[in-house]
Design a protein around this motif. Sequence first.
Motif, PDB file in Angstrom:
ATOM      1  N   ARG A  46       0.873  -1.196  -0.121  1.00 14.66           N
ATOM      2  CA  ARG A  46       0.125   0.051   0.097  1.00 14.66           C
ATOM      3  C   ARG A  46       0.979   1.256  -0.165  1.00 14.66           C
ATOM      4  NH1 ARG A  46      -5.334  -0.756   0.766  1.00 14.66           N
ATOM      5  NH2 ARG A  46      -6.100  -2.670   1.595  1.00 14.66           N
ATOM      6  N   THR A  49       1.829   1.685  -3.757  1.00 16.00           N
ATOM      7  CA  THR A  49       0.883   2.004  -4.485  1.00 16.00           C
ATOM      8  C   THR A  49       0.468   3.352  -4.191  1.00 16.00           C
ATOM      9  OG1 THR A  49      -0.647   0.972  -3.195  1.00 16.00           O
ATOM     10  CG2 THR A  49       0.258  -0.374  -5.302  1.00 16.00           C
ATOM     11  N   TYR A  55       1.352   2.019 -10.860  1.00 13.81           N
ATOM     12  CA  TYR A  55       2.101   0.958 -10.795  1.00 13.81           C
ATOM     13  C   TYR A  55       1.295  -0.134 -10.394  1.00 13.81           C
ATOM     14  CZ  TYR A  55       7.090   2.703 -10.896  1.00 13.81           C
ATOM     15  OH  TYR A  55       8.061   3.458 -11.318  1.00 13.81           O
ATOM     16  N   TYR A  57       1.065  -4.800 -10.413  1.00  9.84           N
ATOM     17  CA  TYR A  57       1.802  -5.733  -9.666  1.00  9.84           C
ATOM     18  C   TYR A  57       3.277  -6.054 -10.032  1.00  9.84           C
ATOM     19  CZ  TYR A  57       1.230  -9.982 -12.605  1.00  9.84           C
ATOM     20  OH  TYR A  57       1.204 -10.651 -13.656  1.00  9.84           O
ATOM     21  N   VAL A  60       5.255  -3.258  -8.982  1.00 12.91           N
ATOM     22  CA  VAL A  60       5.318  -3.193  -7.424  1.00 12.91           C
ATOM     23  C   VAL A  60       6.512  -4.282  -6.949  1.00 12.91           C
ATOM     24  CG1 VAL A  60       4.094  -3.338  -5.343  1.00 12.91           C
ATOM     25  CG2 VAL A  60       3.022  -2.058  -7.226  1.00 12.91           C
ATOM     26  N   MET A  85      -2.918  -8.052  -4.042  1.00 12.57           N
ATOM     27  CA  MET A  85      -3.493  -6.877  -4.474  1.00 12.57           C
ATOM     28  C   MET A  85      -4.663  -6.974  -5.230  1.00 12.57           C
ATOM     29  SD  MET A  85       0.189  -5.052  -6.492  1.00 12.57           S
ATOM     30  CE  MET A  85      -0.855  -3.582  -6.955  1.00 12.57           C
ATOM     31  N   LEU A  90      -6.327  -3.560  -5.341  1.00  9.48           N
ATOM     32  CA  LEU A  90      -5.214  -2.597  -5.837  1.00  9.48           C
ATOM     33  C   LEU A  90      -4.639  -2.851  -7.325  1.00  9.48           C
ATOM     34  CD1 LEU A  90      -3.072  -2.826  -2.427  1.00  9.48           C
ATOM     35  CD2 LEU A  90      -4.896  -0.965  -3.251  1.00  9.48           C
TER      36      LEU A  90
END
Length: 280
Positions: A46, A49, A55, A57, A60, A85, A90
């Motif tokens: 988190r 992001t 971005y 996964y 990330v 995610m 996310l």
Amino acid sequence: MKAVAEALGVARSNLVLRVQSTPTDAPARRGPYFKRTDEALLARIRVVTEERASYGYRRVTPLLNRQLASEGQPRVNPKRVYRMMRAAGLLLARHTGKPTRTHEGKVAPLKSNLRWCSDSFEIRCWNGERVQVAFSLDCCDREAMRFVATTESLTGELVRDLMAETLEARFGAGCRRTPHPIEWLTDNGPPYTALETREFGASLGLLIRTTQAYSPESNGMAESFVKSLKRDYVHLARLDSAEVVLQQLPAWFADYNTIHPHKALKMRSPREFRLANSPH
């Protein structure tokens, strides 16, 4: 049972389950999969992001693994990051755009300083002002070597300054000619095709190359860089005025070169790739 399973082309466990269950039995379903350390890792995700909202996964994951490696902790698999995610909502929306033309040419060379590319783009500020930016990019390590920016129209003089600064960035201050011929790939914009620009580039040892007419995709590496810079930096920044944008440009280019994970570089940043492949 084995012969029946082989004849039907199914797993024996499936047949056993069907034999042992009754018509009213509902098949057992596994609940959501998780690990004990997921909560701590999700908190780290988190943070990434929130700072880098564009971005997904894939990018990330290397940033998260850099943090874990610096603390002596084991790396995580991209599939695990994807799972966490996705559960937390996310993930980015899936891109469905399709290219209008297919280009089969190979632009990326095997070593740095064999082919450079350049392009320009425009940033529109919230107050109506516009900033024109031109940059140079190495087609192997993807480093954005130098850039020039102006609130006026991009001129051949600025492009020539960009050429000279790029040369010094790669081969040292005071360098006036490349140690070996290097291709300089651009589109057919007037600042790049001007006679003075072509002659100046040739005097530096650059082999001037331009894309086919009406085919900007032929300079796809530069086009991709523009897309990344706008998506990951410009569209997430404050664009109050040209002055504000000009102040942020150096930080954007520096972050791209040192932090930005690149798929073609095995999710390393351009500087990490150059360091890993530089002769010792």
